[in-house]
Design a protein around this motif. Structure first.
Motif, PDB file in Angstrom:
ATOM      1  N   UNK A 164       0.860  -1.185   0.000  1.00 42.87           N
ATOM      2  CA  UNK A 164       0.000   0.000   0.000  1.00 42.87           C
ATOM      3  C   UNK A 164       0.895   1.234   0.000  1.00 42.87           C
ATOM      4  N   UNK A 165       0.690   2.123  -0.981  1.00 47.72           N
ATOM      5  CA  UNK A 165       1.425   3.378  -1.020  1.00 47.72           C
ATOM      6  C   UNK A 165       0.437   4.527  -0.947  1.00 47.72           C
ATOM      7  N   UNK A 166       0.882   5.670  -0.461  1.00 46.71           N
ATOM      8  CA  UNK A 166       0.003   6.824  -0.374  1.00 46.71           C
ATOM      9  C   UNK A 166      -0.774   6.830   0.916  1.00 46.71           C
ATOM     10  N   UNK A 167      -1.671   7.805   1.070  1.00 47.34           N
ATOM     11  CA  UNK A 167      -2.385   8.021   2.327  1.00 47.34           C
ATOM     12  C   UNK A 167      -3.367   6.925   2.653  1.00 47.34           C
ATOM     13  N   UNK A 168      -3.889   6.217   1.623  1.00 48.26           N
ATOM     14  CA  UNK A 168      -4.876   5.177   1.904  1.00 48.26           C
ATOM     15  C   UNK A 168      -4.301   4.099   2.790  1.00 48.26           C
ATOM     16  N   UNK A 222       8.874  10.379  12.743  1.00 46.15           N
ATOM     17  CA  UNK A 222       8.893  11.244  11.575  1.00 46.15           C
ATOM     18  C   UNK A 222       7.555  11.265  10.865  1.00 46.15           C
ATOM     19  N   UNK A 223       6.971  10.089  10.656  1.00 48.36           N
ATOM     20  CA  UNK A 223       5.705  10.010   9.939  1.00 48.36           C
ATOM     21  C   UNK A 223       4.612   9.347  10.772  1.00 48.36           C
ATOM     22  N   UNK A 224       4.804   9.289  12.085  1.00 46.15           N
ATOM     23  CA  UNK A 224       3.810   8.667  12.958  1.00 46.15           C
ATOM     24  C   UNK A 224       3.663   9.491  14.228  1.00 46.15           C
ATOM     25  N   UNK A 225       2.441   9.512  14.731  1.00 44.38           N
ATOM     26  CA  UNK A 225       2.165  10.188  15.991  1.00 44.38           C
ATOM     27  C   UNK A 225       1.236   9.306  16.807  1.00 44.38           C
ATOM     28  N   UNK A 226       1.688   8.895  17.989  1.00 45.89           N
ATOM     29  CA  UNK A 226       0.878   8.042  18.850  1.00 45.89           C
ATOM     30  C   UNK A 226       0.084   8.859  19.844  1.00 45.89           C
ATOM     31  N   UNK A 258      -7.116  10.129  11.507  1.00 39.39           N
ATOM     32  CA  UNK A 258      -6.214  10.183  10.356  1.00 39.39           C
ATOM     33  C   UNK A 258      -6.791  11.043   9.241  1.00 39.39           C
ATOM     34  N   UNK A 259      -8.099  10.959   9.031  1.00 40.64           N
ATOM     35  CA  UNK A 259      -8.741  11.799   8.024  1.00 40.64           C
ATOM     36  C   UNK A 259      -8.595  13.275   8.402  1.00 40.64           C
ATOM     37  N   UNK A 260      -8.790  13.570   9.689  1.00 39.46           N
ATOM     38  CA  UNK A 260      -8.635  14.943  10.171  1.00 39.46           C
ATOM     39  C   UNK A 260      -7.214  15.440   9.942  1.00 39.46           C
ATOM     40  N   UNK A 261      -6.223  14.605  10.242  1.00 40.74           N
ATOM     41  CA  UNK A 261      -4.825  14.984  10.018  1.00 40.74           C
ATOM     42  C   UNK A 261      -4.573  15.270   8.543  1.00 40.74           C
ATOM     43  N   UNK A 262      -5.205  14.472   7.660  1.00 40.00           N
ATOM     44  CA  UNK A 262      -5.075  14.693   6.229  1.00 40.00           C
ATOM     45  C   UNK A 262      -5.644  16.040   5.808  1.00 40.00           C
ATOM     46  N   UNK A 263      -6.763  16.436   6.429  1.00 42.14           N
ATOM     47  CA  UNK A 263      -7.378  17.727   6.110  1.00 42.14           C
ATOM     48  C   UNK A 263      -6.533  18.900   6.614  1.00 42.14           C
ATOM     49  N   UNK A 295      -3.488  18.925   6.082  1.00 45.11           N
ATOM     50  CA  UNK A 295      -2.365  18.925   5.155  1.00 45.11           C
ATOM     51  C   UNK A 295      -1.268  17.950   5.504  1.00 45.11           C
ATOM     52  N   UNK A 296      -1.532  17.041   6.451  1.00 48.93           N
ATOM     53  CA  UNK A 296      -0.527  16.058   6.857  1.00 48.93           C
ATOM     54  C   UNK A 296      -0.971  14.648   6.470  1.00 48.93           C
ATOM     55  N   UNK A 297      -1.130  14.444   5.176  1.00 46.77           N
ATOM     56  CA  UNK A 297      -1.500  13.117   4.685  1.00 46.77           C
ATOM     57  C   UNK A 297      -0.369  12.123   4.854  1.00 46.77           C
ATOM     58  N   UNK A 298       0.835  12.633   5.078  1.00 47.69           N
ATOM     59  CA  UNK A 298       1.994  11.765   5.267  1.00 47.69           C
ATOM     60  C   UNK A 298       2.115  11.271   6.702  1.00 47.69           C
ATOM     61  N   UNK A 299       1.294  11.824   7.596  1.00 48.03           N
ATOM     62  CA  UNK A 299       1.398  11.487   9.015  1.00 48.03           C
ATOM     63  C   UNK A 299       0.362  10.437   9.379  1.00 48.03           C
ATOM     64  N   UNK A 300       0.804   9.370  10.027  1.00 43.28           N
ATOM     65  CA  UNK A 300      -0.099   8.311  10.465  1.00 43.28           C
ATOM     66  C   UNK A 300      -0.336   8.438  11.961  1.00 43.28           C
ATOM     67  N   UNK A 301      -1.591   8.533  12.330  1.00 48.80           N
ATOM     68  CA  UNK A 301      -1.964   8.628  13.738  1.00 48.80           C
ATOM     69  C   UNK A 301      -2.281   7.236  14.263  1.00 48.80           C
ATOM     70  N   UNK A 302      -1.682   6.880  15.391  1.00 48.21           N
ATOM     71  CA  UNK A 302      -1.907   5.585  16.014  1.00 48.21           C
ATOM     72  C   UNK A 302      -2.537   5.830  17.373  1.00 48.21           C
ATOM     73  N   UNK A 303      -3.745   5.352  17.547  1.00 51.56           N
ATOM     74  CA  UNK A 303      -4.533   5.617  18.751  1.00 51.56           C
ATOM     75  C   UNK A 303      -4.562   4.401  19.664  1.00 51.56           C
ATOM     76  N   UNK A 304      -4.365   4.638  20.960  1.00 47.53           N
ATOM     77  CA  UNK A 304      -4.380   3.529  21.914  1.00 47.53           C
ATOM     78  C   UNK A 304      -4.985   3.992  23.230  1.00 47.53           C
TER      79      UNK A 304
END
Length: 239
Positions: free
Chosen positions: A51-55, A118-122, A149-154, A156-165
């Motif tokens: 999988x490449x890109x924001x999806x 760099x590209x992740x935020x927990x 993650x959708x909110x982060x994309x809006x 302008x940070x589509x490259x950032x992956x949010x990990x929720x716990x």
């Protein structure tokens, strides 16, 4: 975008994907679809989906606590602990959005930073309603993570992956799945048959595949369509 590659080993398939796509290995997500170990009359192979890109943030391996030959376990190793409060405007907006989201659901809690990469935020939620926020098999937590993650994309940070716990659910779930994988493998070896597991998200399926990858007489493959596929564990030679 989504692509499929095959190789004799998982590493070979990932290397092939990186070369053909012209990407670094950390720039895409990998889902193992099927593994077959080498035998006397057949060659071993691994089939992966890339999988490449924001999806990829939403569909594939949004938790990244696993390890693809040393390429995947970077979330915890690079994590920045000890700074739970937002350090910039982006972190503030994301934590506030998450806190407001669960508050409007009727299950308020405190949201803090669990780790930074760099590209992740927990994000970590501390709430007396954690069990509800997690939901059955973590599906509520996955849904919340998707929205964030959708909110982060809006933003302008589509490259950032949010990990929720919350309540260390991700780690506890991983331990449960590893035990499940070994128990199922033992039953398959005893019965010389196959067992189809419940539908799982991409990371949970990847964990089952990799846990059983070193058991010579047991193989795994994903079945079904969509995000929540099932893993079939079967005795070698039954396929």
């Amino acid at each position: 975008m989504v692509y499929e590659f095959e190789g004799r080993t998982e590493k070979e398939a990932i290397d092939k994907a990186a070369e053909e796509l012209g990407l670094e290995k950390d720039d895409f997500d990998v889902e193992i679809l099927e593994t077959q170990k080498q035998g006397l009359f057949k060659k071993g192979f691994v089939r992966i989906k890339v999988h490449t890109g924001n999806s990829a943030s939403y569909e594939a391996d949004a938790y990244d606590t696993g390890d693809h030959e040393g390429n995947r376990r970077n979330t915890v190793s690079k994590a920045v602990f000890g700074e739970p409060e937002p350090q910039n405007d982006l972190e503030r907006k994301i934590t506030e959005f998450t806190a407001n989201l669960i508050k409007h659901m009727g299950y308020p809690g405190k949201v803090s930073i669990l780790f930074r990469d760099k590209h992740k935020l927990g994000l970590k939620i501390d709430s007396e309603h954690s069990s509800i926020l997690i939901g059955k098999k973590g599906k509520n937590l996955d849904a919340l993570q998707l929205l964030i993650n959708i909110f982060a994309g809006r933003l302008g940070r589509e490259d950032l992956r949010i990990i929720l716990d919350t309540e260390n659910y991700r780690i506890r779930r991983e331990e449960t799945l590893v035990r499940l994988a070994y128990n199922v493998a033992e039953k398959v070896r005893e019965n010389r048959g196959s067992i189809l597991l419940e539908p799982m998200n991409p990371f949970d399926r990847w964990l089952i595949h990799t846990t059983l990858n070193d058991i010579n007489d047991v193989e795994t493959k994903s079945e079904g369509e969509g995000l929540y596929k099932q893993v079939r564990v079967y005795y070698r030679g039954l396929k």
